[in-house]
Design a protein around this motif. Structure first.
Motif, mmCIF file in Angstrom:
data_model
loop_
_atom_site.group_PDB
_atom_site.id
_atom_site.type_symbol
_atom_site.label_atom_id
_atom_site.label_comp_id
_atom_site.label_asym_id
_atom_site.label_seq_id
_atom_site.Cartn_x
_atom_site.Cartn_y
_atom_site.Cartn_z
ATOM 1 N N LYS A 31 0.851 -1.201 0.000
ATOM 2 C CA LYS A 31 0.000 0.000 0.000
ATOM 3 C C LYS A 31 0.880 1.242 0.000
ATOM 4 N N GLU A 32 0.377 2.292 -0.600
ATOM 5 C CA GLU A 32 1.052 3.578 -0.545
ATOM 6 C C GLU A 32 0.227 4.506 0.323
ATOM 7 N N TYR A 33 0.902 5.186 1.245
ATOM 8 C CA TYR A 33 0.253 6.155 2.123
ATOM 9 C C TYR A 33 0.816 7.540 1.832
ATOM 10 N N VAL A 34 -0.054 8.544 1.882
ATOM 11 C CA VAL A 34 0.327 9.932 1.644
ATOM 12 C C VAL A 34 0.157 10.706 2.945
ATOM 13 N N LEU A 35 1.196 11.440 3.340
ATOM 14 C CA LEU A 35 1.136 12.259 4.551
ATOM 15 C C LEU A 35 0.041 13.295 4.388
ATOM 16 N N THR A 36 -0.840 13.402 5.380
ATOM 17 C CA THR A 36 -1.995 14.296 5.252
ATOM 18 C C THR A 36 -1.598 15.766 5.217
ATOM 19 N N PHE A 48 5.424 0.117 2.143
ATOM 20 C CA PHE A 48 6.059 -0.940 2.919
ATOM 21 C C PHE A 48 6.180 -2.211 2.111
ATOM 22 N N ALA A 49 7.335 -2.845 2.195
ATOM 23 C CA ALA A 49 7.551 -4.187 1.673
ATOM 24 C C ALA A 49 7.767 -5.082 2.901
ATOM 25 N N GLU A 50 8.221 -6.296 2.706
ATOM 26 C CA GLU A 50 8.320 -7.249 3.815
ATOM 27 C C GLU A 50 9.109 -6.723 5.012
ATOM 28 N N GLU A 51 10.313 -6.211 4.809
ATOM 29 C CA GLU A 51 11.123 -5.674 5.906
ATOM 30 C C GLU A 51 11.581 -4.252 5.628
ATOM 31 N N ASN A 52 11.216 -3.709 4.493
ATOM 32 C CA ASN A 52 11.702 -2.406 4.063
ATOM 33 C C ASN A 52 10.559 -1.415 3.894
ATOM 34 N N PHE A 53 10.901 -0.155 4.030
ATOM 35 C CA PHE A 53 9.955 0.904 3.694
ATOM 36 C C PHE A 53 10.655 1.834 2.713
ATOM 37 N N PHE A 54 9.867 2.577 1.949
ATOM 38 C CA PHE A 54 10.412 3.489 0.962
ATOM 39 C C PHE A 54 9.330 4.496 0.600
ATOM 40 N N GLY A 55 9.740 5.581 -0.007
ATOM 41 C CA GLY A 55 8.761 6.577 -0.403
ATOM 42 C C GLY A 55 9.402 7.778 -1.047
ATOM 43 N N PHE A 56 8.608 8.808 -1.205
ATOM 44 C CA PHE A 56 9.051 10.076 -1.768
ATOM 45 C C PHE A 56 8.852 11.130 -0.690
ATOM 46 N N SER A 57 9.895 11.924 -0.430
ATOM 47 C CA SER A 57 9.838 12.867 0.686
ATOM 48 C C SER A 57 9.783 14.329 0.242
ATOM 49 N N GLU A 109 -6.043 2.461 11.126
ATOM 50 C CA GLU A 109 -7.497 2.533 11.281
ATOM 51 C C GLU A 109 -8.096 2.749 9.912
ATOM 52 N N LYS A 110 -8.752 1.708 9.384
ATOM 53 C CA LYS A 110 -9.317 1.733 8.026
ATOM 54 C C LYS A 110 -8.223 2.101 7.039
ATOM 55 N N ASN A 111 -8.293 3.258 6.406
ATOM 56 C CA ASN A 111 -7.289 3.655 5.418
ATOM 57 C C ASN A 111 -6.317 4.701 5.959
ATOM 58 N N THR A 112 -6.187 4.783 7.279
ATOM 59 C CA THR A 112 -5.318 5.775 7.906
ATOM 60 C C THR A 112 -4.208 5.087 8.689
ATOM 61 N N LEU A 113 -2.988 5.541 8.478
ATOM 62 C CA LEU A 113 -1.813 5.065 9.206
ATOM 63 C C LEU A 113 -1.325 6.210 10.075
ATOM 64 N N ILE A 114 -1.148 5.941 11.374
ATOM 65 C CA ILE A 114 -0.702 6.983 12.300
ATOM 66 C C ILE A 114 0.592 6.535 12.969
ATOM 67 N N LEU A 123 2.384 11.614 12.916
ATOM 68 C CA LEU A 123 2.401 11.722 11.460
ATOM 69 C C LEU A 123 1.210 10.919 10.976
ATOM 70 N N ILE A 124 0.290 11.565 10.292
ATOM 71 C CA ILE A 124 -0.939 10.899 9.866
ATOM 72 C C ILE A 124 -0.923 10.770 8.341
ATOM 73 N N PHE A 125 -1.095 9.531 7.878
ATOM 74 C CA PHE A 125 -1.085 9.210 6.457
ATOM 75 C C PHE A 125 -2.447 8.650 6.058
ATOM 76 N N LYS A 126 -2.837 8.906 4.840
ATOM 77 C CA LYS A 126 -4.043 8.303 4.254
ATOM 78 C C LYS A 126 -3.583 7.386 3.134
ATOM 79 N N GLU A 127 -4.253 6.242 3.019
ATOM 80 C CA GLU A 127 -3.917 5.321 1.940
ATOM 81 C C GLU A 127 -4.247 5.972 0.605
#
Length: 135
Positions: A31-36, A48-57, A109-114, A123-127
């Motif tokens: 899943k990709e999450y975007v910082l709100t 997120f992958a199995e043991e790694n995380f990555f993204g665009f900052s 929580e549902k589509n939100t990662l905190i 840091l609050i992210f939405k899927e």
């Protein structure tokens, strides 16, 4: 006989904990999450992958490793590409990457990662919608 039963009980207990952890990890992977607090000009994402995380900052791509235990998460070995960009985006990016080192708890929580840091900052992210990251 009691030792055998006790041993089996311990094995099942550890297997149960390991399955719980993998279910939690599975809920983050793919899943990709975007910082709100992202804006059109500075979009920050995390995947997120199995043991790694990555993204665009905001200017650079970043990456690292993570471990999960219950509601605790540790983000480590954070690295990034070294491109330069607009001052505001670079400042936001530096602040974000610095905050990742302080993250200690997470919840989904549902589509939100905190993420919650050691100082209580969140840091609050939405899927992201699937179409957002298909290019």
């Amino acid at each position: 006989m009691k030792k055998i039963l006790f041993g089996l009980l311990l094995i099942f207990a550890f297997m149960g904990c390991s399955n719980l952890n993998s279910k939690t990890t599975e809920s983050l992977t793919g899943k990709e999450y975007v910082l709100t607090t992202s804006t059109k000009d500075v979009k920050i994402t995390i995947n997120f992958a199995e043991e790694n995380f990555f993204g665009f900052s905001g200017v650079n791509n970043y990456f690292g490793k993570y471990t999960i235990s219950g509601d605790k998460i540790k983000l480590s070995h954070v690295g990034s590409t070294l491109m330069a960009g607009p001052r505001e985006a670079m400042e936001k990016e530096f602040e974000y990457i610095s905050t990742l080192d302080k993250v200690e708890k997470y919840q989904v929580e549902k589509n939100t990662l905190i993420f919650t840091t050691t100082t209580g900052q969140q840091l609050i992210f939405k899927e992201a919608e699937k179409s957002q990251f298909k290019k």
